[in-house]
Write an enzyme that holds these catalytic residues in place. Structure first.
Site, mmCIF file in Angstrom:
data_model
loop_
_atom_site.group_PDB
_atom_site.id
_atom_site.type_symbol
_atom_site.label_atom_id
_atom_site.label_comp_id
_atom_site.label_asym_id
_atom_site.label_seq_id
_atom_site.Cartn_x
_atom_site.Cartn_y
_atom_site.Cartn_z
ATOM 1 N N HIS A 60 0.076 -8.336 3.434
ATOM 2 C CA HIS A 60 0.951 -8.470 4.598
ATOM 3 C C HIS A 60 1.309 -9.928 4.879
ATOM 4 O O HIS A 60 2.456 -10.249 5.184
ATOM 5 C CB HIS A 60 0.288 -7.846 5.824
ATOM 6 C CG HIS A 60 1.219 -7.701 6.974
ATOM 7 N ND1 HIS A 60 2.287 -6.836 6.958
ATOM 8 C CD2 HIS A 60 1.297 -8.338 8.170
ATOM 9 C CE1 HIS A 60 2.961 -6.930 8.098
ATOM 10 N NE2 HIS A 60 2.375 -7.831 8.848
ATOM 11 N N ASP B 135 0.389 -4.603 0.849
ATOM 12 C CA ASP B 135 0.248 -4.665 2.312
ATOM 13 C C ASP B 135 -0.706 -3.571 2.795
ATOM 14 O O ASP B 135 -0.491 -2.389 2.535
ATOM 15 C CB ASP B 135 1.641 -4.478 2.931
ATOM 16 C CG ASP B 135 1.687 -4.800 4.425
ATOM 17 O OD1 ASP B 135 0.630 -4.806 5.066
ATOM 18 O OD2 ASP B 135 2.799 -5.039 4.924
ATOM 19 N N SER C 47 7.263 -7.391 9.827
ATOM 20 C CA SER C 47 6.141 -6.902 10.619
ATOM 21 C C SER C 47 6.631 -6.428 11.995
ATOM 22 O O SER C 47 7.459 -5.531 12.064
ATOM 23 C CB SER C 47 5.085 -8.005 10.718
ATOM 24 O OG SER C 47 3.844 -7.504 11.128
#
Lengths: 354, 354
Positions: free
Chosen positions: B328, B299, B145
């Site tokens: 995610h 995601d 991320s």
């Protein structure tokens, strides 16, 4: 006490008629003493009263978008052939809603408005069509999003009355993710101190909350590709911020907070399996209408993979996926390529002998 | 004035060292007078100082999840073979952050904290590795991320120092949809009157805002399938509401609002093309590291279709999609099937001669 909101008027919504169906007992308990539905019609009912099409409305929407974009001589929804009846849902702001509950409905104004379910709308619509227009059978029921929820409910609840059904971008049984989306629309509004438990003097008191509600739509109403490809440029905006401030926020901040909350609560609980003790397959299995389920490929709210497994439980049905990079709000018929797809599917559906 | 927050402590984050790299000039202007980075290490640096791996941290996260889930003798990130350095980002709450800016940093405490960019973190990390550990070359940079944003930035900015890079669930250039997601995380916090322009006495003053921020993660942090398949049951919750109230909300409400805002602002603007006057292809084209981009199939924030076109601009690279219905937040390594995939990809990457 009801309040004024100029958005819910003929000035902004053109011609429609308010038709009372009398008292409506609600599935969750309670009653709407004088249930009035906003109805816009297009075309003429034939003598046999068998050329009617019903259009149902979506969250925040009314008959207006259908009139402006979907209905016309160049469309499948052609008033020259059909008597098209668009009925705005309870809580839409035009039909009986929290903000406009006055007169006989004064006891349920604003925060006192009872919970309404999709099934209540469908029963109200059926009564209106039967008692007011003498319509006992519909060539087609069509609606998008919450309108699709109503469309599914119609097909399950009144199989003898629905010859064809076209739920666009909506499911027969709401998904948990959709429930959460609606929940955070609600939170956006209710977290504004100006909402005041539903007892505000004007929607302007809840401006910030309505804006936050609009932002949930920025997050999930469009696809990520919509933002990446800057599709908003086609709508004459210079930046995504300008689009949000110039389109999404004004769209929602003119509306009534309690009316949106009424709709959101209803949306969260859309579920045809309520008709069959929770058995979704049984509910959808009893549909006799020819059904075209029309999910939008980039829809985050009601993606094809949520719609198709439900469609497959309907005996005479097809899933026809609409391509639209806008995602769910493709329903606004912004893309040039959107309505031709809808028209083709609805045209083929209407041409099917049933 | 800095404030206390017991979450950012050894009690909750185990062993880590605070290492000062001195003053850090920031890309947006301003300075962190005494930039201290929280560093956790695993394994031993060899004499050649060439067995180091750098782990970068994600939004709201620290080295803790890497230590607990990703690092160990059974994993590709094996401390017996590598000297693994996990550095928490500026604004993480452990490294220099708005809430803990005291002493030499008192002038930038709370609302006065300057804007920090991904590039600032990467420069700070490079200085720390070089000056404190004498590390001039990294076998691997890996992060998820926002940690992936830092990983991409490392590979572009210090091509001679990065032999391999594995950005997990993150892009080299942030997308507009991601920008909006972070924007409404920020709005959730800042719309709470208790936030008070960043000058609150305790994170508890911003409880409602932090909760609203958590709800953005409920909407997009997991896939819609996560909710439909009720994957939260595997985490011993009885309902999605219990999961949100028992996991997502407590996770975020213990954190510092300004720290999250600092990170969110940084996340919004992650873009390696800043190194090449806006030319993304030029930036990614100068990467010499072997890169495995590892997006997660479900995601919503950084879907493969956003990651892959960027990966394809890197000369020696592959896109390897991780399957995880969580989406995610699969990064939390909840699914049994998640880490074996990560380990396989990282193992193969580390086994590649470069």
């Amino acid at each position: 006490m009801s309040i004024e909101n100029p958005y819910y008027s003929h000035e902004f919504h053109g011609d429609y008629e308010l038709i009372s169906i009398g008292a409506l007992e609600l599935e969750e308990g309670g009653t709407i003493p004088d249930c009035r539905l906003a109805v816009a019609t297009f075309g003429r009912l034939n003598e046999a009263r068998d050329n009617a099409i019903l259009i149902t409305s979506w969250y925040s929407g009314t008959h207006q978008i259908w009139r402006d974009a979907y209905i016309g001589p160049e469309h499948a929804l052609d008033p020259a052939k059909y008597f098209i009846v668009a009925i705005d849902q309870i809580g839409s702001g035009l039909s009986t809603s929290p903000h406009n509950a006055d007169g006989a409905n004064a006891s349920i104004a604003m925060s006192k408005f009872p919970h309404v379910r999709i099934g209540d709308d469908v029963r109200a619509q059926e009564r209106l069509l039967r008692e007011h227009f003498g319509i006992e059978r519909l060539q087609l029921v069509v609606g998008g999003s919450m309108g699709a929820q109503q469309t599914w409910e119609w097909a399950v609840r009144f199989p003898d009355k629905v010859l064809r059904a076209a739920p666009i971008a909506g499911t027969a049984q709401n998904t948990p993710h959709d429930y959460l989306i609606a929940e955070y629309c609600r939170e956006g509004i209710m977290s504004d101190p100006g909402w005041n438990g539903g007892e505000y003097a004007s929607n302007e008191d809840v401006f910030e909350g309505l804006k936050r509600q609009a932002h949930v739509w920025a997050l999930v109403g469009f696809s990520s590709e919509f933002w990446k490809q800057e599709v908003w440029r086609a709508l004459d905006f210079d930046s995504k911020e300008a689009f949000i401030e110039g389109f999404l926020e004004p769209y929602f901040t003119t509306m009534d907070p309690n009316d949106l909350l009424c709709q959101a609560w209803k949306w969260q609980r859309g579920d045809v399996a309520r008709n069959t003790d929770g058995d979704l397959a049984a509910a959808l299995g009893r549909i006799t209408a020819k059904v075209f389920a029309l999910p939008i490929d980039e829809d985050v709210l009601f993606p094809p993979r949520d719609v198709q497994p439900q469609q497959e439980l309907v005996p005479d049905s097809e899933c026809r996926v609409i391509q639209d990079v806008l995602g769910h709000l493709g329903l606004f018929a912004v893309a040039d390529t959107y309505l031709p797809q809808v028209d083709r599917h609805l045209g083929e559906l209407l041409a099917t002998e049933v």
